[in-house]
Design an enzyme around this catalytic site. Sequence first.
Site, short mmCIF file in Angstrom:
data_model
loop_
_atom_site.label_atom_id
_atom_site.label_comp_id
_atom_site.label_asym_id
_atom_site.label_seq_id
_atom_site.Cartn_x
_atom_site.Cartn_y
_atom_site.Cartn_z
N GLY A 45 -1.33 -3.53 4.49
CA GLY A 45 -0.96 -2.41 3.50
C GLY A 45 -0.05 -1.63 4.37
O GLY A 45 -0.03 -1.39 5.56
N GLN A 50 4.30 6.27 5.87
CA GLN A 50 4.54 5.59 6.99
C GLN A 50 5.79 5.09 7.28
O GLN A 50 6.10 4.51 8.48
CB GLN A 50 3.49 4.29 6.95
N CYS A 92 -4.44 0.54 11.97
CA CYS A 92 -3.42 1.04 10.93
C CYS A 92 -2.07 0.83 11.84
O CYS A 92 -1.91 1.31 13.04
CB CYS A 92 -3.78 2.56 10.95
N LEU A 93 -0.86 0.42 11.02
CA LEU A 93 0.24 0.39 11.70
C LEU A 93 0.80 1.48 12.32
O LEU A 93 1.76 1.51 13.12
CB LEU A 93 1.47 -0.18 10.36
N HIS A 134 -7.94 3.06 2.49
CA HIS A 134 -7.25 3.45 3.69
C HIS A 134 -6.03 3.62 3.11
O HIS A 134 -5.32 5.12 3.67
CB HIS A 134 -7.08 2.12 4.66
N GLU A 135 -5.47 2.97 2.03
CA GLU A 135 -3.93 3.62 1.66
C GLU A 135 -4.11 4.64 0.74
O GLU A 135 -3.10 5.46 1.04
CB GLU A 135 -3.17 2.38 0.91
N HIS A 138 -3.88 7.47 2.99
CA HIS A 138 -2.67 7.81 3.49
C HIS A 138 -2.02 8.90 2.76
O HIS A 138 -1.17 9.76 3.22
CB HIS A 138 -1.83 6.46 3.66
#
Length: 169
Positions: A45, A50, A92-93, A134-135, A138
Amino acid sequence: MYKIVKYGDPILEKPCDPITEFDTPELQELIEGMIETMQAAKGIGLAAPQVGVSQRLTVIDCTTGEDPSQQIVLINPEIMDKEGSQTGEEGCLSIPGFREDVTRARKVTLRAQNAKGEPVEVTGEELLARAMQHEVDHLNGILFLQHLSPLKRDLIRRKIRKMIKAGEW
Ligand code: NI
């Protein structure tokens, strides 16, 4: 392809603006760039903040690029329903190198819009439900660190601060 913004950049911790213009070349370009960036990073994701864009857009692909039919584009998503709970490792990226157990709902239904502005409803369980939560977090300026105990969160923050100082972040 975009450069992924890392923890420490304030854009990751502020709520994003709703998208109001659909079906534009700019939006299409952003979506395609985000999908490419997510695949290159082997993520499941990626949210617009991000990549430095504070707008309510996220892309999800639980197959990490193996099956393009599983790609999901969510614009202005709102979680409508949550059921059950699951605890599992999450990363997380934007916070590379750190993975921790996070408890989330096991099943989630959300409403969103697609690139044309049409309404879509998506129900996900297990990993997809985790990714969706999670997204959406964000887009509200919330990182998975906020779901950890204050002790664990502070430990990770301290480590990252050291890495930033050392120029390793
Ligand atoms: Ni993330």
